[in-house]
Design a protein around this motif. Structure first.
Motif, PDB file in Angstrom:
ATOM      1  N   HIS A  32       0.855  -1.215   0.036  1.00 10.92           N
ATOM      2  CA  HIS A  32       0.079  -0.136  -0.044  1.00 10.92           C
ATOM      3  C   HIS A  32       0.936   1.268  -0.252  1.00 10.92           C
ATOM      4  O   HIS A  32       0.738   2.305  -0.751  1.00 10.92           O
ATOM      5  CB  HIS A  32      -1.044   0.061   1.214  1.00 10.92           C
ATOM      6  CG  HIS A  32      -1.537   1.346   1.420  1.00 10.92           C
ATOM      7  ND1 HIS A  32      -2.586   1.714   0.717  1.00 10.92           N
ATOM      8  CD2 HIS A  32      -1.434   2.217   2.474  1.00 10.92           C
ATOM      9  CE1 HIS A  32      -3.030   2.712   1.083  1.00 10.92           C
ATOM     10  NE2 HIS A  32      -2.419   3.059   2.113  1.00 10.92           N
ATOM     11  N   ALA A  33       1.815   1.332   0.996  1.00  5.91           N
ATOM     12  CA  ALA A  33       2.792   2.513   1.091  1.00  5.91           C
ATOM     13  C   ALA A  33       3.650   2.628  -0.452  1.00  5.91           C
ATOM     14  O   ALA A  33       3.646   3.841  -0.788  1.00  5.91           O
ATOM     15  CB  ALA A  33       3.937   2.100   2.021  1.00  5.91           C
ATOM     16  N   GLY A  35       2.788   1.872  -3.347  1.00  3.86           N
ATOM     17  CA  GLY A  35       1.652   2.552  -4.275  1.00  3.86           C
ATOM     18  C   GLY A  35       1.377   3.915  -4.308  1.00  3.86           C
ATOM     19  O   GLY A  35       1.246   4.774  -5.158  1.00  3.86           O
ATOM     20  N   LEU A  36       1.286   4.378  -2.823  1.00  6.49           N
ATOM     21  CA  LEU A  36       1.235   5.698  -2.690  1.00  6.49           C
ATOM     22  C   LEU A  36       2.249   6.547  -3.104  1.00  6.49           C
ATOM     23  O   LEU A  36       2.137   7.805  -3.817  1.00  6.49           O
ATOM     24  CB  LEU A  36       1.034   6.118  -1.309  1.00  6.49           C
ATOM     25  CG  LEU A  36      -0.363   5.457  -0.731  1.00  6.49           C
ATOM     26  CD1 LEU A  36      -0.493   6.045   0.861  1.00  6.49           C
ATOM     27  CD2 LEU A  36      -1.609   6.505  -1.300  1.00  6.49           C
ATOM     28  N   LEU A  37       3.613   6.126  -2.794  1.00 10.24           N
ATOM     29  CA  LEU A  37       4.787   6.911  -2.990  1.00 10.24           C
ATOM     30  C   LEU A  37       5.177   6.969  -4.507  1.00 10.24           C
ATOM     31  O   LEU A  37       5.780   7.928  -4.997  1.00 10.24           O
ATOM     32  CB  LEU A  37       5.779   6.232  -2.162  1.00 10.24           C
ATOM     33  CG  LEU A  37       5.885   6.620  -0.733  1.00 10.24           C
ATOM     34  CD1 LEU A  37       6.781   5.785  -0.098  1.00 10.24           C
ATOM     35  CD2 LEU A  37       6.154   8.049  -0.442  1.00 10.24           C
ATOM     36  N   GLY A  38       4.918   5.791  -5.298  1.00 10.02           N
ATOM     37  CA  GLY A  38       5.194   5.704  -6.658  1.00 10.02           C
ATOM     38  C   GLY A  38       6.658   5.283  -6.828  1.00 10.02           C
ATOM     39  O   GLY A  38       7.408   4.713  -6.012  1.00 10.02           O
ATOM     40  N   ASP A  39       7.055   5.356  -8.106  1.00  8.50           N
ATOM     41  CA  ASP A  39       8.470   4.857  -8.532  1.00  8.50           C
ATOM     42  C   ASP A  39       9.680   5.285  -7.379  1.00  8.50           C
ATOM     43  O   ASP A  39       9.795   6.637  -7.472  1.00  8.50           O
ATOM     44  CB  ASP A  39       8.846   5.504  -9.810  1.00  8.50           C
ATOM     45  CG  ASP A  39       7.981   4.904 -11.020  1.00  8.50           C
ATOM     46  OD1 ASP A  39       7.734   3.623 -10.702  1.00  8.50           O
ATOM     47  OD2 ASP A  39       7.431   5.633 -12.085  1.00  8.50           O
TER      48      ASP A  39
ATOM     49  N   MET B   1       6.884   4.378   8.704  1.00 11.49           N
ATOM     50  CA  MET B   1       7.071   5.369   7.518  1.00 11.49           C
ATOM     51  C   MET B   1       6.182   6.486   7.614  1.00 11.49           C
ATOM     52  O   MET B   1       5.061   6.248   7.623  1.00 11.49           O
ATOM     53  CB  MET B   1       7.025   4.574   6.262  1.00 11.49           C
ATOM     54  CG  MET B   1       7.456   5.438   5.131  1.00 11.49           C
ATOM     55  SD  MET B   1       7.185   4.808   3.354  1.00 11.49           S
ATOM     56  CE  MET B   1       5.381   4.555   3.554  1.00 11.49           C
ATOM     57  N   ILE B   3       4.451   9.251   5.188  1.00 10.08           N
ATOM     58  CA  ILE B   3       4.254   9.352   3.882  1.00 10.08           C
ATOM     59  C   ILE B   3       4.147  11.114   3.882  1.00 10.08           C
ATOM     60  O   ILE B   3       2.876  11.375   3.689  1.00 10.08           O
ATOM     61  CB  ILE B   3       3.191   8.582   3.303  1.00 10.08           C
ATOM     62  CG1 ILE B   3       3.569   7.306   3.510  1.00 10.08           C
ATOM     63  CG2 ILE B   3       3.166   8.890   1.616  1.00 10.08           C
ATOM     64  CD1 ILE B   3       2.581   6.294   3.061  1.00 10.08           C
ATOM     65  N   LEU B   5       3.934  13.117   1.287  1.00 10.20           N
ATOM     66  CA  LEU B   5       3.985  13.628  -0.263  1.00 10.20           C
ATOM     67  C   LEU B   5       3.687  15.086  -0.491  1.00 10.20           C
ATOM     68  O   LEU B   5       3.787  15.501  -1.466  1.00 10.20           O
ATOM     69  CB  LEU B   5       2.464  12.827  -0.766  1.00 10.20           C
ATOM     70  CG  LEU B   5       2.839  11.257  -0.896  1.00 10.20           C
ATOM     71  CD1 LEU B   5       1.650  10.570  -1.134  1.00 10.20           C
ATOM     72  CD2 LEU B   5       3.714  11.153  -1.660  1.00 10.20           C
ATOM     73  N   MET B  13      -2.051  13.750  -2.126  1.00  9.97           N
ATOM     74  CA  MET B  13      -2.816  12.499  -2.491  1.00  9.97           C
ATOM     75  C   MET B  13      -4.147  12.752  -1.662  1.00  9.97           C
ATOM     76  O   MET B  13      -4.240  13.265  -0.786  1.00  9.97           O
ATOM     77  CB  MET B  13      -2.035  11.307  -1.693  1.00  9.97           C
ATOM     78  CG  MET B  13      -0.889  11.123  -2.149  1.00  9.97           C
ATOM     79  SD  MET B  13      -0.713  10.616  -3.952  1.00  9.97           S
ATOM     80  CE  MET B  13      -1.587   9.183  -3.975  1.00  9.97           C
ATOM     81  N   LYS B  38      -3.956   7.212 -11.186  1.00  3.62           N
ATOM     82  CA  LYS B  38      -3.974   7.602  -9.754  1.00  3.62           C
ATOM     83  C   LYS B  38      -4.343   8.854  -9.681  1.00  3.62           C
ATOM     84  O   LYS B  38      -3.463   9.770 -10.338  1.00  3.62           O
ATOM     85  CB  LYS B  38      -2.430   7.264  -9.088  1.00  3.62           C
ATOM     86  CG  LYS B  38      -2.327   7.240  -7.724  1.00  3.62           C
ATOM     87  CD  LYS B  38      -2.043   6.053  -7.274  1.00  3.62           C
ATOM     88  CE  LYS B  38      -2.558   5.815  -5.739  1.00  3.62           C
ATOM     89  NZ  LYS B  38      -2.570   4.550  -5.061  1.00  3.62           N
ATOM     90  N   HIS B  50       0.018   9.746 -12.172  1.00  2.00           N
ATOM     91  CA  HIS B  50       0.297   8.638 -13.176  1.00  2.00           C
ATOM     92  C   HIS B  50      -0.813   7.637 -13.567  1.00  2.00           C
ATOM     93  O   HIS B  50      -1.513   7.538 -12.827  1.00  2.00           O
ATOM     94  CB  HIS B  50       1.502   8.052 -12.615  1.00  2.00           C
ATOM     95  CG  HIS B  50       1.539   7.419 -11.217  1.00  2.00           C
ATOM     96  ND1 HIS B  50       0.774   6.293 -11.137  1.00  2.00           N
ATOM     97  CD2 HIS B  50       1.886   7.566 -10.012  1.00  2.00           C
ATOM     98  CE1 HIS B  50       1.015   5.622 -10.055  1.00  2.00           C
ATOM     99  NE2 HIS B  50       1.438   6.600  -9.190  1.00  2.00           N
ATOM    100  N   SER B  53       3.387   4.230 -13.544  1.00  5.63           N
ATOM    101  CA  SER B  53       4.532   4.395 -13.547  1.00  5.63           C
ATOM    102  C   SER B  53       4.998   5.599 -14.258  1.00  5.63           C
ATOM    103  O   SER B  53       4.917   5.781 -15.396  1.00  5.63           O
ATOM    104  CB  SER B  53       5.684   3.227 -14.080  1.00  5.63           C
ATOM    105  OG  SER B  53       6.861   4.052 -13.873  1.00  5.63           O
ATOM    106  N   GLN B  54       5.172   6.680 -13.124  1.00  6.53           N
ATOM    107  CA  GLN B  54       5.684   8.135 -13.835  1.00  6.53           C
ATOM    108  C   GLN B  54       6.792   8.096 -14.738  1.00  6.53           C
ATOM    109  O   GLN B  54       7.280   8.744 -15.701  1.00  6.53           O
ATOM    110  CB  GLN B  54       5.606   9.038 -12.809  1.00  6.53           C
ATOM    111  CG  GLN B  54       6.842   9.379 -12.052  1.00  6.53           C
ATOM    112  CD  GLN B  54       6.677  10.489 -10.978  1.00  6.53           C
ATOM    113  OE1 GLN B  54       5.724  10.595 -10.235  1.00  6.53           O
ATOM    114  NE2 GLN B  54       7.329  11.562 -11.388  1.00  6.53           N
ATOM    115  N   ILE B  55       7.938   7.412 -14.261  1.00  5.00           N
ATOM    116  CA  ILE B  55       9.064   7.002 -15.082  1.00  5.00           C
ATOM    117  C   ILE B  55       8.906   6.736 -16.366  1.00  5.00           C
ATOM    118  O   ILE B  55       9.369   6.929 -17.287  1.00  5.00           O
ATOM    119  CB  ILE B  55      10.159   6.178 -14.131  1.00  5.00           C
ATOM    120  CG1 ILE B  55      10.483   7.054 -12.920  1.00  5.00           C
ATOM    121  CG2 ILE B  55      11.266   5.918 -15.035  1.00  5.00           C
ATOM    122  CD1 ILE B  55      11.465   6.330 -12.140  1.00  5.00           C
TER     123      ILE B  55
END
Lengths: 131, 392
Positions: A32-33, A35-39, B1, B3, B5, B13, B38, B50, B53-55
């Motif tokens: 899940h984490a 997925g939120l953060l992305g690449d 962690m 997050i 963003l 998000m 997303k 994205h 995958s944004q890359i």
């Protein structure tokens, strides 16, 4: 709903914890984490031998989008780090629960793991954060 | 962690369904959902960050062709006999370059009286007394208010074109694939030169506006149509092989291309002369008293303190906006610089960023990342154009 393996323990800050046969604990971030953060593009690992308190920041993962601190789930000493992530941080995206592991600690008191959440409880947390 | 963003401040998000419901939606929202986007809160708009995958999306635009929903951008229609005189005062770049040249486009800043940047925009000449101005979505309200105030008693009519949608198709194959997908809908667009535009079927239901402009450093178009035709156009482009791309890739593409982002790289407290935008400020016509001119001339006379440069991190790590920049071997009392934008460059596989640094900065500096000072190379922008890395 993202993958939440039953046999793992979880933190409210989205780390997963696996108890290994030798009593050490492997730590990573959840599906899940990631997925939120992305690449993922960068991981700053702790050093073997470092001591951390529970909930102390001990590593950093950075996606293209943002940097996030990783917290030590329970008090312990780092016994191994996943050096593969230095060259392939995307392993966290590809397989958060296996190749994407971040570090391993020897807990000061193994019973502290009971303070962490089980899979069902973590699933509820993810659900509640999505609504 | 944890997050965080919001560290990348444009993107928030929005897992919160209630909040998502209150966000503004473009006519392409259904298409985004169907394609697995997303979605995030981007300045009050529910926009795709994205589609997986944004890359991957970034590489697709550099190597083939991608498309972006840019319907959140605001098209402002300005008409009237005094439009040119009005814009000569309103904008730091000189509208004379495109006035009476329908189809020509010009990039400019709109300044306040102290020379700070209210917004950056593109102006398209439609007819001799008619232009379109495309401004950022986050600054829409203050832009319109400022533009209305500056009209005063001049013969200029201002209208926001909320009825129009815009899709950017970018990449080396973008024009070819757009022609394949849209055919006669964009007839004549193939002949457009860079930074030129064309209005097709003006006034008709199938009106299209096609501009050979963009925000990626690649060739391509920005295509405008009526809101209710946007989804069909998006799907036609997707069927022809144009890959849907989110705002995440758009940000790393513009960063590599050395293109400023309003709110990060310049704002109302920053001068365009210290934001890498001197090339857009036109002082040539001494008679032209554009808003902010006096302040900028004073600033030039006193001497600029900062310059705007590109940074490449030499070791591992990621550059981010607001990190501190220091000169090597400088004392504590020396001016510091600051990153205004930063990320990971998928093309260069290194961390890159823009920074406002003291003018005396040489070809290297130190960047403070989590209390460590890491060496960075100072380079001239852009980093990448048309698929090629321009720095070494």
């Amino acid at each position: 709903m993202s993958d939440i393996p039953k046999e793992l323990k979880y933190t409210t800050s989205h780390e997963w914890v696996r108890t290994e046969d030798d009593g050490s604990l492997t730590v990573g971030i959840t599906e899940h984490a990631q997925g939120l953060l992305g690449d993922m593009v960068f991981v700053e690992l702790p050093e073997v031998g470092d001591d951390f308190e529970a909930e102390q920041d001990c590593a950093v993962v950075e996606s293209v989008k943002a940097a996030s601190d990783i917290y030590c789930p329970i008090e312990g000493q780092v016994v191994a780090v996943n050096e593969e992530l230095e060259d392939s941080p995307e392993q966290i995206n590809v397989n958060a629960y296996h190749e994407g592991w971040i570090f391993r600690i020897q807990p000061v008191n193994a019973s502290h793991i009971d303070n962490l959440m089980g899979a069902d409880e973590y699933a509820e947390l993810v659900e509640s954060e999505s609504h | 962690m944890f997050i965080d963003l919001q560290q990348s401040e444009q993107f928030i998000m929005t897992n919160d369904t209630l909040k998502q419901a209150s966000l503004k939606k473009t006519p392409l929202i259904k298409a985004h959902q169907n394609m697995g986007a997303k979605l995030v809160d981007f300045g009050g708009w529910n926009m795709p960050i994205h589609y997986g995958s944004q890359i991957d999306e970034h590489h697709y635009v550099r190597k083939q062709a991608g498309m972006f929903d840019v319907c959140h951008m605001t098209i402002v229609d300005l008409r009237g006999s005094e439009v040119v005189a009005y814009l000569a005062k309103l904008l730091a770049n000189d509208v004379a370059k495109i006035a009476d040249k329908p189809g020509k486009a010009l990039y400019s800043c709109m300044l306040n009286n102290s020379g700070g940047v209210i917004d950056d925009l593109i102006i398209y000449s439609m007819e001799s007394t008619w232009v379109w101005v495309v401004v950022n979505s986050a600054t829409r309200e203050k832009d319109i208010a400022w533009m209305r105030t500056q009209i005063g008693s001049m013969a200029v009519d201002l209208n926001e074109r909320d009825d129009l949608a815009m899709i950017a198709v970018q990449g080396p194959d973008a024009r070819k694939l757009a022609a394949q997908a849209l055919g006669d809908e964009i007839a004549g667009a193939q002949e457009l030169k860079p930074f030129n535009a064309l209005l097709i079927n003006a006034g008709a239901e199938n009106e299209r506006f096609v501009a050979r402009t963009g925000y990626t450093g690649e060739d391509g178009y920005e295509i405008v149509c009526a809101n209710d035709q946007a989804e069909a156009m998006w799907n036609q482009l997707a069927d022809a092989g144009v890959k849907p791309c989110g705002l995440g890739a758009r940000d790393t593409l513009r960063l590599e291309a050395g293109m400023n982002l309003y709110g990060n790289d310049m704002d109302e407290n920053q001068s365009p002369l210290e934001s890498g935008l001197s090339w857009t400020v036109d002082f040539n016509n001494e008679q032209r008293q554009f808003i902010g001119r006096e302040a900028l001339e004073k600033q030039k006379k006193q001497g600029l303190k900062y310059k705007f440069v590109g940074l490449i991190l030499k070791g591992k790590g990621i550059l981010r906006a607001h990190q501190k920049v220091m000169l090597e071997g400088a004392g504590d009392d020396t001016n510091e610089g600051e990153l205004t934008s930063g990320s990971f460059s998928p093309t260069m596989q290194q961390a890159i960023g823009f920074a406002r640094v003291p003018v005396e900065t040489g070809d290297s500096c130190l960047v403070e990342i989590r209390k460590k000072q890491l060496a960075a190379q100072v380079v001239k922008l852009p980093f990448v154009r048309q698929g090629k890395i321009l720095v070494n």
